[in-house]
Design a protein around this motif. Structure first.
Motif, PDB file in Angstrom:
ATOM      1  N   SER A  87      -7.006   0.649  10.013  1.00 33.94           N
ATOM      2  CA  SER A  87      -7.602  -0.134   8.779  1.00 33.94           C
ATOM      3  C   SER A  87      -9.260   0.053   9.320  1.00 33.94           C
ATOM      4  O   SER A  87      -9.315  -1.488   9.823  1.00 33.94           O
ATOM      5  CB  SER A  87      -7.086  -1.485   8.478  1.00 33.94           C
ATOM      6  OG  SER A  87      -8.530  -1.433   6.956  1.00 33.94           O
ATOM      7  N   LEU A  95      -0.094  -5.628  15.005  1.00 34.01           N
ATOM      8  CA  LEU A  95      -1.548  -5.101  14.074  1.00 34.01           C
ATOM      9  C   LEU A  95      -2.300  -5.873  15.622  1.00 34.01           C
ATOM     10  O   LEU A  95      -1.641  -7.082  16.072  1.00 34.01           O
ATOM     11  CB  LEU A  95      -1.173  -6.160  13.302  1.00 34.01           C
ATOM     12  CG  LEU A  95      -2.851  -6.598  12.172  1.00 34.01           C
ATOM     13  CD1 LEU A  95      -2.608  -6.517  10.958  1.00 34.01           C
ATOM     14  CD2 LEU A  95      -3.844  -7.016  12.516  1.00 34.01           C
ATOM     15  N   ASP A 105     -10.611  -3.593   7.677  1.00 31.82           N
ATOM     16  CA  ASP A 105      -9.465  -4.780   8.049  1.00 31.82           C
ATOM     17  C   ASP A 105     -10.179  -4.490   9.824  1.00 31.82           C
ATOM     18  O   ASP A 105      -9.662  -5.873  10.261  1.00 31.82           O
ATOM     19  CB  ASP A 105      -8.160  -4.873   7.793  1.00 31.82           C
ATOM     20  CG  ASP A 105      -8.020  -4.893   6.962  1.00 31.82           C
ATOM     21  OD1 ASP A 105      -8.497  -6.021   5.985  1.00 31.82           O
ATOM     22  OD2 ASP A 105      -7.087  -4.160   5.970  1.00 31.82           O
ATOM     23  N   VAL A 137       2.493  -5.390   2.177  1.00 33.46           N
ATOM     24  CA  VAL A 137       0.987  -6.506   3.409  1.00 33.46           C
ATOM     25  C   VAL A 137       1.690  -8.052   3.389  1.00 33.46           C
ATOM     26  O   VAL A 137       1.144  -8.203   3.867  1.00 33.46           O
ATOM     27  CB  VAL A 137       0.289  -6.277   1.445  1.00 33.46           C
ATOM     28  CG1 VAL A 137      -1.353  -7.514   1.368  1.00 33.46           C
ATOM     29  CG2 VAL A 137      -0.809  -5.547   1.366  1.00 33.46           C
ATOM     30  N   THR A 162       0.549  -0.914   0.204  1.00 32.02           N
ATOM     31  CA  THR A 162      -0.392  -0.485  -0.309  1.00 32.02           C
ATOM     32  C   THR A 162       0.925   1.386   0.234  1.00 32.02           C
ATOM     33  O   THR A 162       1.655   1.504   1.020  1.00 32.02           O
ATOM     34  CB  THR A 162      -1.059   0.246   1.476  1.00 32.02           C
ATOM     35  OG1 THR A 162      -1.091  -1.313   1.140  1.00 32.02           O
ATOM     36  CG2 THR A 162      -1.881   0.987   1.119  1.00 32.02           C
ATOM     37  N   THR A 194      -5.065  -7.098  -0.951  1.00 29.33           N
ATOM     38  CA  THR A 194      -4.483  -5.683  -0.894  1.00 29.33           C
ATOM     39  C   THR A 194      -4.854  -4.705   0.927  1.00 29.33           C
ATOM     40  O   THR A 194      -5.737  -5.532   1.319  1.00 29.33           O
ATOM     41  CB  THR A 194      -5.039  -4.565  -1.089  1.00 29.33           C
ATOM     42  OG1 THR A 194      -7.052  -4.999  -0.905  1.00 29.33           O
ATOM     43  CG2 THR A 194      -4.886  -4.822  -2.905  1.00 29.33           C
ATOM     44  N   PHE A 195      -4.318  -3.690   1.451  1.00 31.66           N
ATOM     45  CA  PHE A 195      -4.505  -3.035   2.704  1.00 31.66           C
ATOM     46  C   PHE A 195      -4.784  -1.951   2.620  1.00 31.66           C
ATOM     47  O   PHE A 195      -4.112  -1.618   2.372  1.00 31.66           O
ATOM     48  CB  PHE A 195      -2.999  -3.315   4.053  1.00 31.66           C
ATOM     49  CG  PHE A 195      -3.519  -2.333   4.640  1.00 31.66           C
ATOM     50  CD1 PHE A 195      -4.001  -2.717   6.338  1.00 31.66           C
ATOM     51  CD2 PHE A 195      -2.528  -1.817   5.438  1.00 31.66           C
ATOM     52  CE1 PHE A 195      -4.668  -2.156   7.636  1.00 31.66           C
ATOM     53  CE2 PHE A 195      -2.358  -0.743   6.245  1.00 31.66           C
ATOM     54  CZ  PHE A 195      -3.294  -1.134   7.481  1.00 31.66           C
ATOM     55  N   LYS A 196      -5.805  -1.897   3.153  1.00 32.05           N
ATOM     56  CA  LYS A 196      -7.487  -0.718   2.932  1.00 32.05           C
ATOM     57  C   LYS A 196      -6.985   0.117   4.013  1.00 32.05           C
ATOM     58  O   LYS A 196      -8.007   0.435   4.968  1.00 32.05           O
ATOM     59  CB  LYS A 196      -8.345  -0.882   2.513  1.00 32.05           C
ATOM     60  CG  LYS A 196      -8.235  -1.907   0.661  1.00 32.05           C
ATOM     61  CD  LYS A 196      -9.789  -2.040   0.743  1.00 32.05           C
ATOM     62  CE  LYS A 196      -9.587  -2.925  -0.469  1.00 32.05           C
ATOM     63  NZ  LYS A 196     -11.287  -3.382  -1.246  1.00 32.05           N
ATOM     64  N   LEU A 240       1.955  -7.479   7.272  1.00 32.01           N
ATOM     65  CA  LEU A 240       1.274  -8.207   7.728  1.00 32.01           C
ATOM     66  C   LEU A 240      -0.019  -9.144   7.546  1.00 32.01           C
ATOM     67  O   LEU A 240      -0.025  -9.885   8.967  1.00 32.01           O
ATOM     68  CB  LEU A 240       0.040  -6.800   6.947  1.00 32.01           C
ATOM     69  CG  LEU A 240       0.247  -5.343   6.609  1.00 32.01           C
ATOM     70  CD1 LEU A 240      -0.587  -4.126   6.154  1.00 32.01           C
ATOM     71  CD2 LEU A 240       0.177  -4.523   8.316  1.00 32.01           C
ATOM     72  N   LYS A 241       0.113  -9.561   6.449  1.00 32.38           N
ATOM     73  CA  LYS A 241      -0.178 -10.940   6.164  1.00 32.38           C
ATOM     74  C   LYS A 241       0.266 -12.450   7.404  1.00 32.38           C
ATOM     75  O   LYS A 241       0.034 -12.948   7.880  1.00 32.38           O
ATOM     76  CB  LYS A 241      -0.035 -12.092   4.992  1.00 32.38           C
ATOM     77  CG  LYS A 241      -1.018 -10.893   3.615  1.00 32.38           C
ATOM     78  CD  LYS A 241      -0.360 -11.537   2.383  1.00 32.38           C
ATOM     79  CE  LYS A 241      -1.035 -12.739   2.075  1.00 32.38           C
ATOM     80  NZ  LYS A 241      -1.428 -12.968   0.826  1.00 32.38           N
ATOM     81  N   ILE A 270      -5.608 -10.360   6.192  1.00 27.83           N
ATOM     82  CA  ILE A 270      -5.221  -9.887   5.385  1.00 27.83           C
ATOM     83  C   ILE A 270      -5.081  -9.828   4.570  1.00 27.83           C
ATOM     84  O   ILE A 270      -4.612 -10.732   4.059  1.00 27.83           O
ATOM     85  CB  ILE A 270      -3.982  -8.561   6.449  1.00 27.83           C
ATOM     86  CG1 ILE A 270      -4.079  -8.645   7.296  1.00 27.83           C
ATOM     87  CG2 ILE A 270      -3.754  -7.948   5.257  1.00 27.83           C
ATOM     88  CD1 ILE A 270      -5.009  -6.649   8.022  1.00 27.83           C
TER      89      ILE A 270
END
Length: 298
Positions: free
Chosen positions: A239, A257, A242, A207, A184, A220-222, A210-211, A217
């Motif tokens: 997010s 996270l 998420d 990303v 992102t 894409t991370f929004k 994050l995963k 996740i």
């Protein structure tokens, strides 16, 4: 024979119970081991210094049902400046008295975040346009400048203004540039004396990092908002989709996270810190009847 078997089983049950009572940690160790076995693919996380289940809840007036961004003037922790994503209004909410005032800066539109430098207010629209006006005009906004086409085509919800460095950070929610890569992207701007943005560089949140912390996740991370915790130089990134709070280091490398309880945060869209590094997260009403701000003391 059946009676003998039953007596043996009964005796073994009593012995097991006695042993467990003498050393109850064995049961905990087994549960911990089982949990650890299912999470070996995740990186250890650094705990954030806030208890996100025990903050001070601030219910907002109806005008801020759709609150979408929050910010503070430097050193003025009793007043929160906010916008909502339907009207071009700058709101000022005085925390001790719960008094709400506002001034119009634009037409109705999809406004997503707010930032304040030492001289100007800035409001980010979802299409990437940025509106600015002098701080001196905040109670009676007259001269508003709209900066168009300074960002690539995409959808944007996160803006943060670093007062000390006089830089603005804008983070994609969903941008075309990220469709073919697992990241992102964000953009950095220097701020002129007239409030105009000049390109200064780019950054990205990976990303894949994050995963590793949350397999839910997706590609894409929004993000819906970001803010810098200045005493640690960490970035706190929300997010709403998420239902997560991501913390990165100053170079946007992911550190942790934290899941957000949807009952507390129906639509978390705004985040910022006061001068004492207390954390504030705002949420649109969603299915509730009030927009909310939570304050979490450090």
């Amino acid at each position: 024979m059946k009676n003998s078997t039953r007596l043996s089983a009964f005796a073994l049950g009593i012995i097991s119970t006695v042993l467990l009572a003498c050393n109850p940690s064995n049961a905990n160790k087994e549960r911990t081991a089982n949990f650890t076995d299912t999470t070996t693919d995740k990186k250890p996380q650094q705990a954030i210094p806030y208890k996100l289940l025990s903050g001070e809840k601030i219910s907002l007036p109806n005008e801020l049902l759709e609150i979408s961004g929050i910010a503070f003037l430097e050193g003025q922790d009793e007043e929160i400046y906010a916008i909502q994503d339907e009207q071009g209004l700058l709101f000022k909410y005085h925390l001790p008295t719960q008094k709400l005032t506002f001034s119009q800066f634009g037409k109705d539109g999809d406004y997503e975040d707010i930032g304040i430098s030492k001289t100007h207010f800035f409001v980010l629209k979802s299409n990437g346009s940025v509106y600015s006006f002098p701080m001196a005009d905040k109670d009676n906004i007259q001269a508003v400048a709209e900066q168009k086409d300074i960002l690539p085509k995409g959808e944007y919800e996160g803006l943060y203004v670093d007062k000390a460095a006089n830089l603005a950070y804008v983070l994609c929610k969903e941008c075309r540039v990220d469709k073919k890569q697992s990241q992102t992207t964000g953009y950095i701007f220097s701020i002129g004396t007239d409030g105009k943005f000049s390109p200064k560089g780019e950054f990205a949140i990976q990303v894949d990092e994050l995963k590793k912390l949350d397999p839910k996740i997706k590609k894409t991370f929004k993000p819906s908002a970001l803010a810098k915790k200045t005493d640690s130089n960490e970035w706190y990134i929300l997010s709403s989709i998420d239902k997560a709070l991501v913390v990165t280091d100053e170079n946007f490398k992911v550190k942790s996270l934290t899941p957000l309880d949807p009952k507390l945060f129906p639509q978390p869209e705004g985040i910022n810190f006061d001068s004492k590094s207390n954390l504030y997260i705002s949420s649109e009403a969603g299915d509730q009847d009030k927009g909310i701000i939570y304050k979490f003391e450090k």
